[in-house]
Design an enzyme around this catalytic site. Sequence first.
Site, short mmCIF file in Angstrom:
data_model
loop_
_atom_site.label_atom_id
_atom_site.label_comp_id
_atom_site.label_asym_id
_atom_site.label_seq_id
_atom_site.Cartn_x
_atom_site.Cartn_y
_atom_site.Cartn_z
N GLU A 161 -10.20 -9.12 12.16
CA GLU A 161 -9.63 -8.20 11.18
C GLU A 161 -10.74 -7.44 10.47
O GLU A 161 -11.84 -7.98 10.25
CB GLU A 161 -8.78 -8.98 10.16
CG GLU A 161 -7.47 -9.47 10.72
CD GLU A 161 -6.65 -8.36 11.35
OE1 GLU A 161 -6.18 -7.47 10.63
OE2 GLU A 161 -6.51 -8.36 12.59
N ASP A 177 5.78 -1.38 11.65
CA ASP A 177 5.17 -0.21 11.01
C ASP A 177 4.38 0.64 12.00
O ASP A 177 3.53 1.42 11.61
CB ASP A 177 4.31 -0.62 9.82
CG ASP A 177 3.10 -1.46 10.21
OD1 ASP A 177 3.01 -1.89 11.38
OD2 ASP A 177 2.24 -1.70 9.34
N ARG A 213 0.81 -1.22 0.00
CA ARG A 213 0.00 0.00 0.00
C ARG A 213 0.85 1.28 0.00
O ARG A 213 0.35 2.36 -0.27
CB ARG A 213 -0.94 -0.01 1.22
CG ARG A 213 -2.05 -1.04 1.09
CD ARG A 213 -2.75 -1.31 2.42
NE ARG A 213 -1.98 -2.20 3.29
CZ ARG A 213 -2.40 -2.61 4.49
NH1 ARG A 213 -3.56 -2.19 4.97
NH2 ARG A 213 -1.64 -3.42 5.22
N ASN A 240 40.16 39.35 6.54
CA ASN A 240 39.03 39.85 5.78
C ASN A 240 39.12 39.31 4.35
O ASN A 240 40.10 39.53 3.65
CB ASN A 240 39.04 41.39 5.74
CG ASN A 240 37.75 41.90 5.12
OD1 ASN A 240 36.72 42.01 5.78
ND2 ASN A 240 37.80 42.18 3.83
C1 UD1 Z 1 -2.12 -5.74 11.67
C2 UD1 Z 1 -3.09 -6.58 12.53
C3 UD1 Z 1 -4.29 -5.72 12.87
C4 UD1 Z 1 -3.83 -4.45 13.59
C5 UD1 Z 1 -2.79 -3.70 12.77
C6 UD1 Z 1 -2.20 -2.60 13.61
C7 UD1 Z 1 -2.88 -8.91 11.84
C8 UD1 Z 1 -3.49 -10.03 11.09
N1 UD1 Z 1 -3.50 -7.74 11.82
O1 UD1 Z 1 -2.80 -5.46 10.45
O2 UD1 Z 1 -5.17 -6.44 13.71
O3 UD1 Z 1 -4.96 -3.62 13.84
O4 UD1 Z 1 -1.73 -4.58 12.38
O5 UD1 Z 1 -1.36 -1.76 12.89
O6 UD1 Z 1 -1.88 -9.11 12.47
N2 UD1 Z 1 4.53 -8.73 8.39
C9 UD1 Z 1 5.50 -9.69 8.30
N3 UD1 Z 1 5.23 -10.84 7.62
C10 UD1 Z 1 4.03 -11.08 7.04
C11 UD1 Z 1 3.04 -10.10 7.15
C12 UD1 Z 1 3.30 -8.93 7.84
O7 UD1 Z 1 6.61 -9.53 8.81
O8 UD1 Z 1 3.87 -12.17 6.46
C13 UD1 Z 1 4.85 -7.48 9.10
C14 UD1 Z 1 4.75 -6.26 8.23
O9 UD1 Z 1 6.02 -5.94 7.67
C15 UD1 Z 1 4.29 -5.19 9.21
C16 UD1 Z 1 3.55 -5.96 10.28
O10 UD1 Z 1 3.88 -7.31 10.13
O11 UD1 Z 1 5.38 -4.49 9.80
C17 UD1 Z 1 2.05 -5.78 10.18
O12 UD1 Z 1 1.58 -6.25 8.92
P1 UD1 Z 1 0.49 -5.47 8.10
O13 UD1 Z 1 0.26 -6.18 6.83
O14 UD1 Z 1 0.78 -4.04 8.05
O15 UD1 Z 1 -0.78 -5.73 9.04
P2 UD1 Z 1 -2.11 -4.85 9.14
O16 UD1 Z 1 -2.96 -5.17 8.00
O17 UD1 Z 1 -1.77 -3.45 9.36
CA CA Z 2 0.09 -2.31 9.39
#
Ligand code: UD1
Ligand code: CA
Length: 458
Positions: A155, A103, A16, A377
């Site tokens: 979620e 993040d 995103r 200067n």
């Molecule tokens: C996630 C939570 C959500 C919460 C939100 C808060 C889950 C399923 N959902 O959603 O409930 O409200 O964070 O900000 O956990 N990442 C990995 N490996 C993966 C997938 C993700 O390392 O396979 C890491 C990403 O780099 C990121 C973090 O996990 O730093 C969160 O992943 P992201 O996809 O942003 O989750 P959200 O949809 O924001």
């Molecule tokens: Ca996130």
Amino acid sequence: MTKRYAVILAAGQGTRMKSSLYKVLHPVLGRPMVQHVIDNIKSIDVDQIVTIVGHGSDSVMAYIGNDSEYVLQEEQLGTGHAVIQAEKLLGDKEGTTLVVCGDTPLIRQETFEQLLEYHEKEGAQATILTSRAEDPTGYGRVIRHPEKGVERIVEHKDASEEERLVDEINTGTYCFDNKTLFKALKQISNDNAQGEYYLTDVIEIIKKDAGKIAAYLTPDFDETLGVNDRVALQEAERILKERINRKHLLNGVTIIDPLTTYIHPDVKIEQDAIIHPGSIIKGKSIIKKHAEIGPYTEIVNCTVGEHTIIKQSVARDSVIGSGVQIGPYAHIRPETNVEDEAKIGNFVELKKATIGKHSKVSHLSYLGDASVGDHVNVGCGTITVNYDGKRKHVTTIEDDAFVGCNSNLIAPVTIGKRAYVAAGSTITDDVPAEALSIARSRQTNKEGYVNQLKSRKK
Ligand code: UD1
Ligand code: CA
């Protein structure tokens, strides 16, 4: 004492963000998001930090360095799948594990500490850090039962209309009893809207297994902002900027317009400094007492001495003494040393130059690879000709010398103590101390020339 571990999730691509830079490396006030997370975790008492890397793992590891151990998540199958990767390092250990997303850069050290304390006090198997969002769209919702407390996290994409009305969100930060976590992770599936292995599913699993789930609601949603796109990135920048500016204001720094002032996290500013609008102070800069920065000035990795004034200028990797005046429109490039009470005026560029005490370079000059003594200067338009096309050479101007306007000093060359260089000179040889050097052609005046020309034309 219970052992504490931290797992940081940083393997996602960050689709995103629509960027070639991996999400967790996007900077907030000059520091990658994941580095903010690591720095805050490091400042609390944890025994082991494990970062899950995947997309851009080399660059993520290069940034974080030795602050963490790493596990590679080769395919990003979800946040639960990500945590499972840490099993080989943590799986059999007794203790409490803090899981944090890479993040969410704004969660403060104090909040992590409060979460850990609450978790331990409640004797819970899992504690979720939650907050209330004005617009919870996109976040996981915390579903509470009127009597039985927190039941599960749903979620956004999987939530019913009714569940979407819940404004208590999962911040993506949790404490777990370590062994309970890895046991529950064995039971998660990817049977959901996104086809991912959700970490959030362990809550319901632990609950069903008669575990105690707690939720620690932090009052400040801003702190828990998850950065998924550039709209949120810009909000994170604003929130952190406000937090840092407020800290400096309370410490006795005047910031005329905090809205347009960007002070990066490592910057130190002493009391009674004044920061004018449009200033950006970056890196490990130190701004000392009563200094004035701006308006419209960028300072990177500089020390700025007491009572120094820098206006509408750019300065980088340099040391600037006290009582110095710089600008407007000066450019101080790396490895420059401007000593006390010196004056650097408009349209002056300095690079790898030392300007001694009380010396003046007031207008339109370039001094590169130069060593200028005290009370010198340097006249308007002076240029050190430091580059012969292959190598750089040094110009030395000794104490009390006077360099006339529009002089070229062809390096390597030395202007001795108290020597004079006549305006318009191109100096190719050293000028002895106390000498006057004139290096330009003599002027010839041709009397009546204009009239002669006119009559010739006729
Ligand atoms: C996630 C939570 C959500 C919460 C939100 C808060 C889950 C399923 N959902 O959603 O409930 O409200 O964070 O900000 O956990 N990442 C990995 N490996 C993966 C997938 C993700 O390392 O396979 C890491 C990403 O780099 C990121 C973090 O996990 O730093 C969160 O992943 P992201 O996809 O942003 O989750 P959200 O949809 O924001
Ligand atoms: Ca996130």
